[in-house]
Enzyme design. Structure first.
Site, PDB file in Angstrom:
ATOM      1  N   SER A 143       0.834  -1.205   0.000  1.00  0.00           N
ATOM      2  CA  SER A 143       0.000   0.000   0.000  1.00  0.00           C
ATOM      3  C   SER A 143       0.866   1.251   0.000  1.00  0.00           C
ATOM      4  CB  SER A 143      -0.925   0.006   1.223  1.00  0.00           C
ATOM      5  OG  SER A 143      -1.873  -1.039   1.165  1.00  0.00           O
TER       6      SER A 143
ATOM      7  N   ALA B 297      -4.786  -0.764  -2.559  1.00  0.00           N
ATOM      8  CA  ALA B 297      -4.122  -0.147  -1.410  1.00  0.00           C
ATOM      9  C   ALA B 297      -5.149   0.063  -0.301  1.00  0.00           C
ATOM     10  CB  ALA B 297      -3.498   1.190  -1.801  1.00  0.00           C
ATOM     11  N   LYS B 298      -4.767  -0.293   0.902  1.00  0.00           N
ATOM     12  CA  LYS B 298      -5.674  -0.118   2.046  1.00  0.00           C
ATOM     13  C   LYS B 298      -5.469   1.294   2.592  1.00  0.00           C
ATOM     14  CE  LYS B 298      -7.267  -2.737   6.118  1.00  0.00           C
ATOM     15  NZ  LYS B 298      -8.617  -3.065   5.630  1.00  0.00           N
ATOM     16  N   CYS B 299      -6.018   2.240   1.854  1.00  0.00           N
ATOM     17  CA  CYS B 299      -5.829   3.665   2.135  1.00  0.00           C
ATOM     18  C   CYS B 299      -7.055   4.242   2.834  1.00  0.00           C
ATOM     19  CB  CYS B 299      -5.576   4.410   0.825  1.00  0.00           C
ATOM     20  SG  CYS B 299      -5.337   6.190   1.019  1.00  0.00           S
TER      21      CYS B 299
ATOM     22  N   TYR C 151     -11.870   4.478   2.233  1.00  0.00           N
ATOM     23  CA  TYR C 151     -12.917   4.051   3.154  1.00  0.00           C
ATOM     24  C   TYR C 151     -14.045   5.065   3.304  1.00  0.00           C
ATOM     25  CZ  TYR C 151     -10.616  -0.274   4.115  1.00  0.00           C
ATOM     26  OH  TYR C 151     -10.096  -1.545   3.964  1.00  0.00           O
TER      27      TYR C 151
END
Length: 307
Positions: free
Chosen positions: A65, A159-161, A165
């Site tokens: 990420s 990507a866990k951005c 969210y």
């Protein structure tokens, strides 16, 4: 949603600090622009003590990420693995949710993040089933959101951005306002992508399927775990996408995620799913619980024990 119960310490840029002293400035860059990456990890009680589940895989995704967002992450996966183990040991919590996060810190403002320091912190706290214990048992009610899952031409779904969210929050709020427990998002092609914070699986005629990466999903570590466990258990699996109407005609649907575990979906948009019995979801729930608690010797490598 459950309130956060404080633990003793939080790891911040190489230091274990008291929970109440883990602070940032209100003008922190990442707070204003959502320029942050994070992970969700769990540790569980096993017969050999506390173990963190698939820690290395989570930290590798954390690194990926950072690479996608051109963030100069100065800690290696080995550094962060040690930090997580030190934190879990320090807090003495046998069962907890662990949240590493990297974010652009205080000092400059504007859309160019290159002048901002990248701060890294890791917190942890006790957290039960994300969609509730009752949801795990009875299944949850879901609705297809009017919001579309972020497209890779707009934001990178892999990507866990934090910024991504906001998309899930809008879907979650819409679902709750309509009286549902959770949402399901379609992608720009109209195919099912994922939940606001979970991957989704479908069962039809005994065959398990889940949307591929090309559907705009986050490659979930729990998703990967379930696919592997299903294959080992002899459950037929196809990594193929499906449409909205194929949600309604499923024999079983369930969410997966570090926070959610394996949670059946009993209804979508007022339509009951299958017969209300979830034999494959239940079987995979049990196998997943065995895996995280060290009861599958063949998958001991998934566990990082905290001495």
């Amino acid at each position: 949603m459950a309130p956060i119960s404080p633990t003793s310490r939080i790891w911040m840029d190489g230091q274990l600090v008291p929970w109440t002293e883990a602070r940032i400035h209100v003008l922190t860059h990442g707070l204003h622009y959502g320029f942050a990456i994070f992970e969700g990890i769990r540790c569980h009680k096993t017969s050999r003590g506390t173990a963190v589940f698939r820690l290395r895989e989570h930290l590798e995704r954390f690194r990926d990420s950072a690479k996608i967002y051109a963030m100069p992450l100065r800690y290696s996966p080995d550094d962060l693995e040690k930090a997580v183990v030190d934190l879990v040991r320090s807090n003495g919590a046998p069962e907890a949710y662990i949240r590493p996060i990297a974010f652009t810190g205080y000092g400059e403002m504007g859309l160019d993040p290159s002048g901002s320091r990248l701060d890294v912190a890791i917190g942890m706290w006790p957290w039960g089933a994300y969609l509730g214990a009752a949801g795990n048992e009875r299944g949850v009610r879901a609705t297809v959101s009017s919001w579309t899952r972020v497209d890779s031409r707009s934001l990178p779904p892999q990507a866990k951005c934090a910024a991504n969210y906001a998309n899930g929050i809008l879907a979650k709020l819409e679902a709750k306002a309509a009286g549902y427990d959770e949402a399901l998002l379609l992608n720009t092609a109209g195919l099912v992508s994922e939940g606001p914070g979970e991957n989704v699986f479908r069962v039809r005629n005994g065959v398990l399927s889940t949307p591929p990466a090309s559907a705009g999903i986050l490659r979930g570590v729990t998703r990967d775990t379930i696919v592997r466990l299903a294959r080992e258990a002899g459950i037929p699996f196809q990594g193929t996408g499906f449409t909205r109407e194929e949600l309604f005609t499923a024999d079983e649907l369930f969410y997966t995620g570090t926070a959610a575990g394996v949670t059946p979906i009993r209804e979508v948009d007022g339509r009951p799913i299958g017969t209300g019995v979830y034999p494959i979801a239940r079987r995979l729930q049990g196998l997943y619980d065995d895996a995280v608690r060290g009861r599958l010797p063949q998958h001991e490598a998934w566990l990082t024990f905290v001495p």
